[in-house]
Design a protein around this motif. Structure first.
Motif, PDB file in Angstrom:
ATOM      1  N   ILE A  28     111.717 107.415 -56.037  1.00  0.00           N
ATOM      2  CA  ILE A  28     112.079 105.998 -55.949  1.00  0.00           C
ATOM      3  C   ILE A  28     111.696 105.458 -54.576  1.00  0.00           C
ATOM      4  N   SER A  29     111.714 104.138 -54.470  1.00  0.00           N
ATOM      5  CA  SER A  29     111.587 103.457 -53.181  1.00  0.00           C
ATOM      6  C   SER A  29     112.818 102.585 -53.012  1.00  0.00           C
ATOM      7  N   LEU A  30     113.342 102.523 -51.782  1.00  0.00           N
ATOM      8  CA  LEU A  30     114.533 101.736 -51.491  1.00  0.00           C
ATOM      9  C   LEU A  30     114.196 100.567 -50.569  1.00  0.00           C
ATOM     10  N   LYS A  31     114.844  99.459 -50.777  1.00  0.00           N
ATOM     11  CA  LYS A  31     114.630  98.283 -49.934  1.00  0.00           C
ATOM     12  C   LYS A  31     114.894  98.638 -48.478  1.00  0.00           C
ATOM     13  N   ASP A  32     114.002  98.201 -47.613  1.00  0.00           N
ATOM     14  CA  ASP A  32     114.121  98.416 -46.172  1.00  0.00           C
ATOM     15  C   ASP A  32     114.212  99.894 -45.801  1.00  0.00           C
ATOM     16  N   GLY A  33     113.704 100.756 -46.662  1.00  0.00           N
ATOM     17  CA  GLY A  33     113.679 102.176 -46.357  1.00  0.00           C
ATOM     18  C   GLY A  33     114.958 102.924 -46.659  1.00  0.00           C
ATOM     19  N   GLY A  34     115.980 102.208 -47.111  1.00  0.00           N
ATOM     20  CA  GLY A  34     117.242 102.846 -47.470  1.00  0.00           C
ATOM     21  C   GLY A  34     118.151 103.075 -46.276  1.00  0.00           C
ATOM     22  N   SER A  35     119.430 103.348 -46.575  1.00  0.00           N
ATOM     23  CA  SER A  35     120.440 103.582 -45.535  1.00  0.00           C
ATOM     24  C   SER A  35     121.600 104.357 -46.159  1.00  0.00           C
ATOM     25  N   ALA A  61     124.615 106.777 -52.168  1.00  0.00           N
ATOM     26  CA  ALA A  61     123.602 106.437 -51.172  1.00  0.00           C
ATOM     27  C   ALA A  61     122.835 107.682 -50.729  1.00  0.00           C
ATOM     28  N   ARG A  62     123.564 108.759 -50.498  1.00  0.00           N
ATOM     29  CA  ARG A  62     122.906 109.990 -50.074  1.00  0.00           C
ATOM     30  C   ARG A  62     121.960 110.495 -51.165  1.00  0.00           C
ATOM     31  N   ALA A  63     122.383 110.388 -52.427  1.00  0.00           N
ATOM     32  CA  ALA A  63     121.541 110.820 -53.544  1.00  0.00           C
ATOM     33  C   ALA A  63     120.289 109.962 -53.645  1.00  0.00           C
ATOM     34  N   LEU A  64     120.426 108.667 -53.416  1.00  0.00           N
ATOM     35  CA  LEU A  64     119.263 107.778 -53.480  1.00  0.00           C
ATOM     36  C   LEU A  64     118.269 108.105 -52.366  1.00  0.00           C
ATOM     37  N   LEU A  65     118.778 108.420 -51.188  1.00  0.00           N
ATOM     38  CA  LEU A  65     117.894 108.810 -50.089  1.00  0.00           C
ATOM     39  C   LEU A  65     117.154 110.108 -50.430  1.00  0.00           C
ATOM     40  N   LEU A  66     117.848 111.012 -51.129  1.00  0.00           N
ATOM     41  CA  LEU A  66     117.209 112.260 -51.558  1.00  0.00           C
ATOM     42  C   LEU A  66     116.089 111.969 -52.551  1.00  0.00           C
ATOM     43  N   LEU A  67     116.357 111.096 -53.519  1.00  0.00           N
ATOM     44  CA  LEU A  67     115.332 110.744 -54.516  1.00  0.00           C
ATOM     45  C   LEU A  67     114.141 110.068 -53.843  1.00  0.00           C
ATOM     46  N   GLN A  68     114.419 109.269 -52.819  1.00  0.00           N
ATOM     47  CA  GLN A  68     113.319 108.617 -52.108  1.00  0.00           C
ATOM     48  C   GLN A  68     112.475 109.645 -51.361  1.00  0.00           C
ATOM     49  N   GLU A 118     113.815  99.838 -55.693  1.00  0.00           N
ATOM     50  CA  GLU A 118     112.714  98.920 -55.976  1.00  0.00           C
ATOM     51  C   GLU A 118     112.272  99.046 -57.440  1.00  0.00           C
ATOM     52  N   SER A 119     111.875  97.928 -57.995  1.00  0.00           N
ATOM     53  CA  SER A 119     111.521  97.885 -59.420  1.00  0.00           C
ATOM     54  C   SER A 119     110.291  98.723 -59.757  1.00  0.00           C
ATOM     55  N   ASP A 120     109.434  98.969 -58.766  1.00  0.00           N
ATOM     56  CA  ASP A 120     108.227  99.761 -59.037  1.00  0.00           C
ATOM     57  C   ASP A 120     108.444 101.257 -58.825  1.00  0.00           C
ATOM     58  N   SER A 121     109.710 101.702 -58.737  1.00  0.00           N
ATOM     59  CA  SER A 121     110.010 103.124 -58.559  1.00  0.00           C
ATOM     60  C   SER A 121     109.565 103.929 -59.773  1.00  0.00           C
ATOM     61  N   LYS A 122     109.285 105.183 -59.563  1.00  0.00           N
ATOM     62  CA  LYS A 122     108.776 106.046 -60.635  1.00  0.00           C
ATOM     63  C   LYS A 122     109.804 106.265 -61.727  1.00  0.00           C
ATOM     64  N   VAL A 123     111.086 106.427 -61.358  1.00  0.00           N
ATOM     65  CA  VAL A 123     112.110 106.750 -62.358  1.00  0.00           C
ATOM     66  C   VAL A 123     113.181 105.663 -62.408  1.00  0.00           C
ATOM     67  N   LYS A 124     113.931 105.690 -63.494  1.00  0.00           N
ATOM     68  CA  LYS A 124     115.112 104.844 -63.617  1.00  0.00           C
ATOM     69  C   LYS A 124     116.320 105.642 -63.114  1.00  0.00           C
TER      70      LYS A 124
END
Length: 306
Positions: free
Chosen positions: A169-176, A157-164, A185-191
């Motif tokens: 990337i974009s995370l649903k509801d802004g991430g947590s 989760a912390r890594a995903l927030l960093l990528l956002q 989100e499917s329209d994120s820049k990277v996989k």
């Protein structure tokens, strides 16, 4: 000349034999008691403590042992290969205390295992970084590239927030602090792909970039200054990511364990060693364990609501 008859000592009485046997048994019993009762103390009276860590090869653990010895504490540093092992080992009494995790990781473990391990003291907080062997900036990462993150829930989760925050990337509801790959989100820049934390450095030749925990950066031959981007360790919201010493709840008032916390937080040789290993990225923190307990309780409640 008459034959000399050898003198033979009269046989001992049965009572005398019983006395000898009883004395011998008593000696054996006393020796056995000394050996067993001395399990927590060495010959010089030092209290023995088994401390579990991930990364015992870090030089500052030798310094920590030496500093503890000055306080008559004989620390045995027990090395674990991954994060999944030290908490169960404390719970089962295989080790006395561990130091490898932040509060969110402990909260996640307690909830999922119906356990009550306790954060007896804070150590340091480390920024989390994104590394690459293929590009030298976040902007150079292309659409559709693959980025790797640790697969354990809390570090993921912390890594995903960093990528956002890096715009990848974009995370649903802004991430947590509880975001997962399903929230990308499917329209994120990277996989984004998740693998074991200790394998993230070895993935670098095959992916555009990887989020790598501090524990594994220099072990992989990387430099902390090589990070393309890091999160902000000084953010007050980062307290759940403060690293801690953890013990069984019944041991939270153990004076020896609390002394180990004090040594880590105040011994300059230990602090210098921690900073050297972290490339001067670590921030040593002294948070009252009552605050740590509250943060742990709050995070546990949030996890239970997921």
């Amino acid at each position: 000349m008459s034959e000399q008859v050898p003198q033979v000592a009269p046989p001992k009485s049965r009572k005398g034999l019983w006395i000898v046997a009883a004395v011998a048994a008593l000696v054996v019993a006393v020796l056995a008691y000394v050996l067993v009762a001395g399990g927590d103390d060495d010959a010089e009276g030092a209290t023995k403590v088994r401390l579990g860590v991930v990364g015992a090869s870090d030089p500052y653990w030798k310094t920590f042992k030496d500093e503890a010895a000055k306080e008559d504490i004989d620390v045995e540093v027990v090395d674990f290969s991954d994060y999944a092992q030290p908490n169960p080992s404390v719970s089962e009494g295989e080790i006395d205390i561990n130091q490898f995790q932040h509060i969110i990781y402990l909260a996640d473990y307690n909830v999922k295992n119906d356990d009550d391990l306790y954060p007896i003291g804070s150590t340091a907080i480390y920024p989390l970084g994104l590394y690459s062997q293929k590009v030298d900036s976040v902007d150079a990462i292309k659409d559709g590239d693959t980025v790797v993150v640790p697969d354990d829930d809390t570090n993921q989760a912390r890594a995903l927030l960093l990528l956002q925050s890096a715009g990848l990337i974009s995370l649903k509801d802004g991430g947590s602090p509880f975001s997962t790959l399903n929230d990308v989100e499917s329209d994120s820049k990277v996989k984004v792909q998740a693998i074991k934390a200790d394998l993230t450095p070895t993935s670098l030749p095959d992916v555009a970039a990887a989020v790598i925990n501090n524990d594994f950066v220099e072990k992989a031959g990387l430099s902390f200054s090589d990070a393309l981007v890091t999160d902000d360790a000084s953010d007050p919201k980062a307290q759940p990511y403060v690293n801690i010493f953890a013990v069984r709840a019944e041991d939270k008032d153990n004076e020896t364990y609390r002394k180990l916390v004090e040594i880590y937080q105040t011994s300059q040789p230990v602090i210098d060693g921690v900073q050297e290993v972290s490339g001067n990225t670590a921030e040593i923190v002294k948070i009252p364990d009552t605050d740590l307990e509250k943060t742990l309780s709050d995070v546990e409640s949030q996890i239970q609501e997921q």
